[in-house]
Design an enzyme around this catalytic site. Structure first.
Site, PDB file in Angstrom:
ATOM      1  N   GLU A 251       0.827  -1.216   0.000  1.00 12.94           N
ATOM      2  CA  GLU A 251       0.000   0.000   0.000  1.00 12.94           C
ATOM      3  C   GLU A 251       0.859   1.263   0.000  1.00 12.94           C
ATOM      4  O   GLU A 251       0.413   2.306  -0.445  1.00 12.94           O
ATOM      5  CB  GLU A 251      -0.943   0.017   1.218  1.00 12.94           C
ATOM      6  CG  GLU A 251      -2.213  -0.779   0.995  1.00 12.94           C
ATOM      7  CD  GLU A 251      -3.303  -0.509   2.028  1.00 12.94           C
ATOM      8  OE1 GLU A 251      -3.079   0.259   2.981  1.00 12.94           O
ATOM      9  OE2 GLU A 251      -4.387  -1.091   1.881  1.00 12.94           O
TER      10      GLU A 251
ATOM     11  N   HIS B 172       8.869 -26.528  -1.617  1.00 13.09           N
ATOM     12  CA  HIS B 172       8.267 -27.630  -2.371  1.00 13.09           C
ATOM     13  C   HIS B 172       7.078 -27.150  -3.202  1.00 13.09           C
ATOM     14  O   HIS B 172       6.249 -27.940  -3.617  1.00 13.09           O
ATOM     15  CB  HIS B 172       7.868 -28.752  -1.414  1.00 13.09           C
ATOM     16  CG  HIS B 172       9.066 -29.310  -0.699  1.00 13.09           C
ATOM     17  ND1 HIS B 172       9.682 -30.470  -1.084  1.00 13.09           N
ATOM     18  CD2 HIS B 172       9.791 -28.810   0.331  1.00 13.09           C
ATOM     19  CE1 HIS B 172      10.737 -30.680  -0.303  1.00 13.09           C
ATOM     20  NE2 HIS B 172      10.813 -29.684   0.574  1.00 13.09           N
TER      21      HIS B 172
ATOM     22  N   LYS C 128     -13.802   0.373  -3.058  1.00 13.93           N
ATOM     23  CA  LYS C 128     -14.831   0.728  -2.063  1.00 13.93           C
ATOM     24  C   LYS C 128     -15.980   1.474  -2.741  1.00 13.93           C
ATOM     25  O   LYS C 128     -17.153   1.210  -2.478  1.00 13.93           O
ATOM     26  CB  LYS C 128     -14.228   1.627  -0.966  1.00 13.93           C
ATOM     27  CG  LYS C 128     -13.293   0.903  -0.008  1.00 13.93           C
ATOM     28  CD  LYS C 128     -12.888   1.834   1.124  1.00 13.93           C
ATOM     29  CE  LYS C 128     -11.856   1.202   2.031  1.00 13.93           C
ATOM     30  NZ  LYS C 128     -11.273   2.145   2.983  1.00 13.93           N
TER      31      LYS C 128
HETATM   32  O1  PA5 Z   1      -3.278   1.034   5.971  1.00 16.21           O
HETATM   33  C1  PA5 Z   1      -4.381   1.521   5.783  1.00 16.21           C
HETATM   34  O2  PA5 Z   1      -4.607   2.728   5.941  1.00 16.21           O
HETATM   35  C2  PA5 Z   1      -5.554   0.650   5.381  1.00 16.21           C
HETATM   36  O3  PA5 Z   1      -5.147  -0.668   5.167  1.00 16.21           O
HETATM   37  C3  PA5 Z   1      -6.617   0.649   6.464  1.00 16.21           C
HETATM   38  O4  PA5 Z   1      -6.050   0.193   7.662  1.00 16.21           O
HETATM   39  C4  PA5 Z   1      -7.795  -0.228   6.073  1.00 16.21           C
HETATM   40  O5  PA5 Z   1      -8.300   0.179   4.830  1.00 16.21           O
HETATM   41  C5  PA5 Z   1      -8.899  -0.141   7.125  1.00 16.21           C
HETATM   42  O6  PA5 Z   1      -9.318   1.172   7.266  1.00 16.21           O
HETATM   43  P1  PA5 Z   1     -10.114   1.648   8.563  1.00 16.21           P
HETATM   44  O7  PA5 Z   1      -9.210   1.465   9.738  1.00 16.21           O
HETATM   45  O8  PA5 Z   1     -10.443   3.080   8.311  1.00 16.21           O
HETATM   46  O9  PA5 Z   1     -11.331   0.781   8.678  1.00 16.21           O
END
Ligand code: PA5
Length: 374
Positions: A256, A277, A366
């Site tokens: 990310e 393996h 989303k």
């Molecule tokens: O690293 C990040 O920002 C994302 O992976 C969030 O943690 C994830 O999308 C969950 O978001 P939230 O904590 O707002 O539910």
């Protein structure tokens, strides 16, 4: 302390500039966290953990992405003992998985830690609704509210508003720390404390690494060097099956943080010997766009030999092999590793010219899901 295998010549001017950008970034709050955390909140977290240990056989941790991967990784790696078993929900939309976790609890006493910085993420919201109904059916509204711990934004969001209205115990995801950099905040610390992890020791490990960060700089610059040589995939290799979920945390952190604007090194992972393996064939002999980073914990003699054998074989197969070696397998060492990877990741992303702290791509699915669900 952590040792890194390569000696890379750092561009000190660029490094200083990047570190200054990270420290001053509105999402750079994790950088000073090990020496700058909220001590009062940490005591409240420990008190909440004691209460949960006393009255709950299960703690259901509801969250997705950065809201669960870090603490799950550490709990599985460290396998602490606790009267309360941690189970996870809200990290998929599978009705089967949700039912499985509801069934696992049966009639046992339980509490909920719902974790969402935005407070609006759909997967945890759906799981939270289901577990809250079960909690209310078992304890009634008033006691159910006392068994819900909400970790969310300090001031806004649907979850924040509900937590205030229903008087849940609240913990804060700081404004200046994003989900995947948040494991050392209440996001991770409450589940970890409930699970029996020594959170002081974890934070101490992170602080120790912050004070001796050179290996993270070396790792970041080495990744940059390999990326420029067209190595576009990194495989994190562990020889400890109990750290399989740590690989997942690492993949999210790097995936990310770096994968945007057409940039990034694709983060993948293997657990050895198991994957020798299966994916071992590809690693030894397949397309040569990969480099491998071995997470090399001190280990017994036989496991140490296989680490050596894999390193020799893969280098012979023309895979650059990097080696990250913590000096022990302990809570403190995992604290060091968390900070090591967070720092290296933020520097790597900046060396590649992308913002390590946003995730615009995640929003696209989303928006599509919301359209389909309306
Ligand atoms: O690293 C990040 O920002 C994302 O992976 C969030 O943690 C994830 O999308 C969950 O978001 P939230 O904590 O707002 O539910």
């Amino acid at each position: 302390m952590i040792k890194f295998s390569e000696k890379v010549s750092l561009n000190q001017v660029r490094l200083d500039q990047i570190l200054s950008e990270i420290k001053n970034d509105p999402m750079g709050g994790w950088y000073d966290l090990p020496e700058n955390y909220d001590h009062e909140e940490l005591e409240q977290i420990k008190a909440a953990a004691r209460a949960i240990n006393q009255n709950s056989e299960y703690l259901v941790c509801i969250g997705i992405g950065g809201s669960y991967l870090g603490h799950r990784a550490l709990i599985e790696a460290l396998a602490p003992t606790s009267p309360t078993k941690i189970i996870y929900a809200g990290n998929s939309l599978s009705a089967r998985e949700l039912q499985k976790s509801l069934d696992e609890i049966k009639d046992a006493d339980f509490s909920i830690n719902v974790i969402s910085k935005s407070g609006t993420t759909i997967e945890p919201a759906i799981a939270f609704k289901a577990f809250k109904e079960k909690l209310i059916a078992k304890y009634g509204e008033a006691e159910a509210s006392q068994r819900i711990y909400a970790t969310t934004d300090a001031n806004k969001g649907t979850l924040h508003d509900e937590a205030v209205a229903q008087d849940y115990t609240r913990f804060v995801v700081p404004d200046n720390i994003g989900g995947r950099y948040s494991v050392l905040t209440a996001v991770g610390l409450l589940p970890l404390a409930v699970a029996g992890v020594d959170v002081d020791e974890l934070l101490k490990g992170a602080l120790d690494f912050k004070n001796h960060p050179e290996p993270a700089y070396q790792y970041a610059f080495k990744r940059d060097e390999l990326r420029r040589q067209a190595y576009d995939t990194e495989i994190l290799a562990t020889f400890e099956p109990s750290t399989a979920s740590f690989n997942e945390w690492w993949k999210q952190l790097f995936g990310e943080s770096e994968g945007k604007d057409g940039h990034g090194i694709f983060p993948a992972s293997v657990v050895y010997s198991t994957d020798l393996h299966s994916l071992g064939q590809f690693l030894q002999d397949g397309r040569r766009n990969l480099f491998e980073t071995i997470l090399n914990f001190p280990t017994d003699d036989t496991n140490a030999k296989i680490v050596q054998a894999v390193e020799i074989a893969h280098k012979a197969g023309k895979i650059p092999v990097l080696n990250i070696s913590p000096d022990e397998y302990s809570t403190k060492a995992f604290g060091e590793l968390i900070y090591f990877f967070e720092l290296a990741c933020a520097i790597s992303a900046k060396l590649d010219g992308v913002n390590p702290f946003d995730q615009p791509g995640v929003e696209t699915y989303k928006a599509e899901l919301k359209k389909l669900m309306l």
